[in-house]
Design an enzyme around this catalytic site. Structure first.
Site, PDB file in Angstrom:
ATOM      1  CG  HIS A  89       4.654  -0.591  -8.159  1.00  0.00           C
ATOM      2  ND1 HIS A  89       5.049  -0.959  -6.902  1.00  0.00           N
ATOM      3  CD2 HIS A  89       3.301  -0.666  -8.159  1.00  0.00           C
ATOM      4  CE1 HIS A  89       3.989  -1.242  -6.170  1.00  0.00           C
ATOM      5  NE2 HIS A  89       2.910  -1.073  -6.909  1.00  0.00           N
TER       6      HIS A  89
ATOM      7  CG  ASP B  74       8.162  -0.493  -5.689  1.00  0.00           C
ATOM      8  OD1 ASP B  74       8.312   0.467  -6.471  1.00  0.00           O
ATOM      9  OD2 ASP B  74       7.101  -1.130  -5.598  1.00  0.00           O
TER      10      ASP B  74
ATOM     11  CB  SER C 207       0.742  -0.215  -4.776  1.00  0.00           C
ATOM     12  OG  SER C 207       0.685  -1.577  -5.104  1.00  0.00           O
TER      13      SER C 207
END
EC number: 3.4.21.74
Length: 258
Positions: free
Chosen positions: A67, A112, A206
């Site tokens: 992402h 992810d 992230s």
């Protein structure tokens, strides 16, 4: 009256101290300058806005979260303070991007992950070196280390100049299923955090690493909103469960899972 004023001032000081301490521990304390030679800073090469963290696993390869992907990206290696450039800092661009299921627009739970091949290999230096991939699955109950340039405030994005590090605990997967009921009974996800709500990865962390026993075991995936809530650990993509795919991509023997 004087006593009341003194007590009131003490309460104000205690509240002020508690607020500052809370803000500092969401992303942890400043990392030691020598402990994150593998940490990569990803930026949007058009806007120059900070995007995510990443992990150098080979002179030519970086792992981050799917992402975090943008059409135009630039990667910086050997960085500590965002405002200060080390002599050995290196800039690279993606030559290739690999995803688990490149023909599927939706990312499944635990998938992810993005593997980036750099346009040119980096050289090991004082502030740059790859992190070891895991040799065994992580052990529930382990104390692991998370790091990144993510927000140090749980309510609004306040990005630090230097990366923050925090020690958090690895929990049984069922703990996170209680927090995120939509996740399946089994997935390639790790559950880690601080059940007292003092330490946590947060926005813009992230893609950064979860390190257990000095090995790269997880990628910062998602967590509660706001970050660092009691009894609400965060989710990390499990590197060991993707090890075969990672090594196959690097060897040129695979592209996507079916």
């Amino acid at each position: 009256m004087v006593l009341i004023r003194v007590l009131a001032n003490l309460v104000i000081l205690q509240l002020s101290y508690a607020q500052k301490s809370s803000e500092l521990v969401i992303g942890g304390d400043e990392c030691n300058i020598n402990e994150h030679r593998f940490l990569v800073a990803l930026y949007d090469s058009t806007t120059r806005n900070f995007l995510c963290g990443g992990v150098l696993i080979h002179p030519e390869w970086v792992i981050t979260a799917k992402h975090c992907n943008k059409k135009s990206m630039v990667l910086y290696l050997g960085k500590h303070k965002q405002s200060v450039k080390f002599d050995d800092e290196q800039e690279r661009f993606p030559k290739e991007k690999h995803f688990i299921r490149c023909n599927k627009p939706r990312t499944r739970w635990g998938e992810d992950i993005m593997l980036i091949r750099l346009n040119k290999p980096v050289n090991n230096s004082e502030h740059i070196a790859p992190l070891s991939l895991p040799s065994n699955p992580p052990i529930v109950g382990s104390v692991c280390r998370v790091m990144g340039w993510g927000s140090i405030n749980k309510y609004i994005d306040v990005l630090p100049d230097e990366p923050r590090c925090a020690n958090i605990n690895l929990y049984n997967y069922t703990v996170c299923r209680g927090v995120f009921p939509r996740i399946p009974k089994k997935s390639k996800i790790l559950c880690a955090g601080d059940l007292q709500g003092r330490l946590d990865s947060c926005h813009c962390d992230s893609g950064g690493p979860l390190i257990c026993s000095e090995e790269f075991h997880g990628i910062v995936y998602r967590g509660p909103n706001p970050c660092a809530q009691p009894d609400k650990p965060a989710l990390y993509t499990n590197i060991f469960d993707h090890l075969h795919w990672i090594l196959s991509i690097m060897a040129g023997n695979a592209t996507c899972y079916p």
